[in-house]
Design a protein around this motif. Structure first.
Motif, PDB file in Angstrom:
ATOM      1  N   ARG A  12      24.193  10.096  28.395  1.00  0.00           N
ATOM      2  CA  ARG A  12      24.505   9.422  27.139  1.00  0.00           C
ATOM      3  C   ARG A  12      25.019   8.042  27.499  1.00  0.00           C
ATOM      4  O   ARG A  12      25.984   7.908  28.266  1.00  0.00           O
ATOM      5  N   ALA A  13      24.315   7.009  26.982  1.00  0.00           N
ATOM      6  CA  ALA A  13      24.593   5.622  27.378  1.00  0.00           C
ATOM      7  C   ALA A  13      24.464   5.514  28.901  1.00  0.00           C
ATOM      8  O   ALA A  13      23.448   5.890  29.463  1.00  0.00           O
ATOM      9  N   ASP A  14      25.520   5.055  29.576  1.00  0.00           N
ATOM     10  CA  ASP A  14      25.400   4.790  31.014  1.00  0.00           C
ATOM     11  C   ASP A  14      26.119   5.818  31.879  1.00  0.00           C
ATOM     12  O   ASP A  14      26.454   5.544  33.029  1.00  0.00           O
ATOM     13  N   ARG A  15      26.350   6.985  31.336  1.00  0.00           N
ATOM     14  CA  ARG A  15      27.043   7.984  32.142  1.00  0.00           C
ATOM     15  C   ARG A  15      26.439   9.371  31.957  1.00  0.00           C
ATOM     16  O   ARG A  15      25.838   9.670  30.927  1.00  0.00           O
ATOM     17  N   VAL A  16      26.619  10.208  32.984  1.00  0.00           N
ATOM     18  CA  VAL A  16      26.192  11.601  32.911  1.00  0.00           C
ATOM     19  C   VAL A  16      27.220  12.368  32.097  1.00  0.00           C
ATOM     20  O   VAL A  16      28.400  12.437  32.464  1.00  0.00           O
ATOM     21  N   GLU A  17      26.772  12.953  30.990  1.00  0.00           N
ATOM     22  CA  GLU A  17      27.673  13.687  30.109  1.00  0.00           C
ATOM     23  C   GLU A  17      27.767  15.158  30.487  1.00  0.00           C
ATOM     24  O   GLU A  17      28.822  15.774  30.362  1.00  0.00           O
ATOM     25  N   SER A  18      26.644  15.721  30.955  1.00  0.00           N
ATOM     26  CA  SER A  18      26.604  17.131  31.331  1.00  0.00           C
ATOM     27  C   SER A  18      25.644  17.320  32.491  1.00  0.00           C
ATOM     28  O   SER A  18      24.738  16.506  32.711  1.00  0.00           O
ATOM     29  N   LEU A  19      25.814  18.443  33.201  1.00  0.00           N
ATOM     30  CA  LEU A  19      24.949  18.778  34.330  1.00  0.00           C
ATOM     31  C   LEU A  19      24.496  20.225  34.215  1.00  0.00           C
ATOM     32  O   LEU A  19      25.258  21.091  33.783  1.00  0.00           O
ATOM     33  N   ASN A 316      19.228  11.500  17.552  1.00  0.00           N
ATOM     34  CA  ASN A 316      20.153  12.037  16.554  1.00  0.00           C
ATOM     35  C   ASN A 316      19.497  12.122  15.182  1.00  0.00           C
ATOM     36  O   ASN A 316      18.295  11.861  15.028  1.00  0.00           O
ATOM     37  N   CYS A 317      20.278  12.477  14.165  1.00  0.00           N
ATOM     38  CA  CYS A 317      19.722  12.730  12.836  1.00  0.00           C
ATOM     39  C   CYS A 317      19.177  11.484  12.155  1.00  0.00           C
ATOM     40  O   CYS A 317      18.397  11.579  11.197  1.00  0.00           O
ATOM     41  N   ILE A 320      17.937   7.810  16.078  1.00  0.00           N
ATOM     42  CA  ILE A 320      18.412   6.924  17.141  1.00  0.00           C
ATOM     43  C   ILE A 320      18.422   7.691  18.456  1.00  0.00           C
ATOM     44  O   ILE A 320      18.958   8.814  18.526  1.00  0.00           O
ATOM     45  N   THR A 321      17.835   7.121  19.495  1.00  0.00           N
ATOM     46  CA  THR A 321      17.892   7.739  20.825  1.00  0.00           C
ATOM     47  C   THR A 321      19.282   7.557  21.394  1.00  0.00           C
ATOM     48  O   THR A 321      19.747   6.430  21.612  1.00  0.00           O
ATOM     49  N   THR A 322      19.955   8.664  21.639  1.00  0.00           N
ATOM     50  CA  THR A 322      21.349   8.618  22.090  1.00  0.00           C
ATOM     51  C   THR A 322      21.524   8.959  23.564  1.00  0.00           C
ATOM     52  O   THR A 322      22.603   8.785  24.114  1.00  0.00           O
ATOM     53  N   GLY A 323      20.475   9.476  24.171  1.00  0.00           N
ATOM     54  CA  GLY A 323      20.588   9.852  25.578  1.00  0.00           C
ATOM     55  C   GLY A 323      19.271  10.407  26.080  1.00  0.00           C
ATOM     56  O   GLY A 323      18.244  10.318  25.411  1.00  0.00           O
ATOM     57  N   HIS A 324      19.308  11.003  27.278  1.00  0.00           N
ATOM     58  CA  HIS A 324      18.098  11.551  27.892  1.00  0.00           C
ATOM     59  C   HIS A 324      18.435  12.795  28.713  1.00  0.00           C
ATOM     60  O   HIS A 324      19.536  12.912  29.249  1.00  0.00           O
ATOM     61  N   VAL A 325      17.483  13.707  28.762  1.00  0.00           N
ATOM     62  CA  VAL A 325      17.538  14.847  29.675  1.00  0.00           C
ATOM     63  C   VAL A 325      16.702  14.477  30.876  1.00  0.00           C
ATOM     64  O   VAL A 325      15.487  14.266  30.759  1.00  0.00           O
TER      65      VAL A 325
END
Length: 332
Positions: A12-19, A316-317, A320-325
């Protein structure tokens, strides 16, 4: 031996939110490990990723030939389909040819994943039938083998001739005794195996050739080829199995399984791939298998289908692209 390693990142943005952590193994037909991440000896339930193993007795026994099954039927025997009309109509026709109907299946019913089919049922107030179950093709195969063997109708019992044959084939192609079993979502026995054993089995399927000396190898070749020839029947529109097989032009067969399992059979390379995401996330297994296929040179990194799963946008709803897998760097 090591624990699970990072395979998929959620940005999400410039950081890893989950792994998402997990295990991957790439094998040759004899079980030699070509590459691995995590612990290849970890024991898993392969779930629906192993349907082609469960279909081996259907073909090698002569039951498929006796019932005049075509490649579409064999693809459905290995499928976790969406319950679209192209799936349910074929399963129903298959049962009709056997003189059976929906009530002879033992997989249970659920709403189809296909939006059009679900809308038809919802708007008509009709209940889904067992043919809508994503595993109905596998169960039609079980019924075909049951009929061929002259066995009783409860083909899911562990001591039924169908499941005895499945277990024997399972242990043969994985190269190991099963590590117990559990009831799958479709009520069929699902045998536990190491990821290494599952990778070895996929390599066996990958290396199998037409005109093989043994019925098992010939059966494996037919099933793999049927899957690759009919990706739309193995899963359905929008699904990773279907889209990635199409992107590879029918040269590779892949199959998902519940709880973050994915397998691949690469015939030109004679390699099998098996992976398991520790937390069972499908989004993570899809990204990881796409990365492995790109790494092995069978999937183009810039293909639209690849980008959809390897670097899947999170929207999102408001659109808007909010992140990437994304697959972790270790797999890329």
């Amino acid at each position: 031996m090591t624990g699970a390693v990072e395979l998929t990142e959620i940005w999400r943005a410039d950081r890893v939110e989950s792994l998402h952590l997990g295990h991957v193994v790439i094998c040759k037909p004899g079980g030699e490990i070509v590459d691995a991440w995590g612990d290849p000896e970890t024991v898993i339930y392969p779930r629906s990723s192993a349907k082609m193993i469960q279909a081996l007795p259907l073909v090698e026994s002569g039951a498929a030939e006796a019932a005049e099954l075509g490649t579409e039927d064999l693809a459905l025997a290995c499928a976790s389909h969406n319950g679209a009309a192209i799936h349910t109509e074929r399963v129903t026709a298959w049962l009709d040819r056997l003189g059976l109907d929906d009530g002879d299946l033992r997989c249970g019913a659920h709403m189809p994943r296909d939006p059009a089919a679900a809308k038809v049922l919802t708007c008509s107030d009709e209940a889904p039938g067992q043919a809508h179950n994503n595993c109905s093709g596998k169960h039609a195969g079980f019924l075909t083998l049951t009929r061929h063997l002259g066995a009783g109708p409860e083909y899911l019992d562990l001591d039924h001739p169908v499941q005895v044959a499945v277990r024997e084939a399972w242990e043969d192609v994985t190269g190991e005794a099963v590590h117990g079993w559990a009831v799958d979502g479709c009520s069929a026995p699902n045998f536990a195996t190491s990821l290494h054993g599952l990778g070895r089995a996929m390599a066996f399927f990958a290396a199998a050739r037409d005109g093989a000396d043994t019925p098992r190898e010939a059966a494996a070749a037919r099933l793999r080829q049927a899957m690759a020839a009919h990706p739309e029947l193995v899963a359905g529109e929008g699904r990773a199995c279907t889209e990635l097989m199409r992107a590879m032009g029918g040269g590779v067969a892949i199959k998902t399984g519940a709880e973050g399992v994915f397998v691949a059979m690469l015939p030109k390379q004679r390699l099998g791939v098996a992976l398991k995401i520790a937390d069972g996330a499908t989004r993570a297994s899809e990204a990881a298998i796409a990365a492995v296929l790109v790494r092995l040179g069978v999937l183009a990194a810039d293909h639209p289908a690849t980008r959809r799963f390897l670097d899947a946008p999170i929207v999102n709803c408001r659109g808007i692209t909010t992140g990437h897998v994304r697959a972790a760097a270790a797999l890329r």
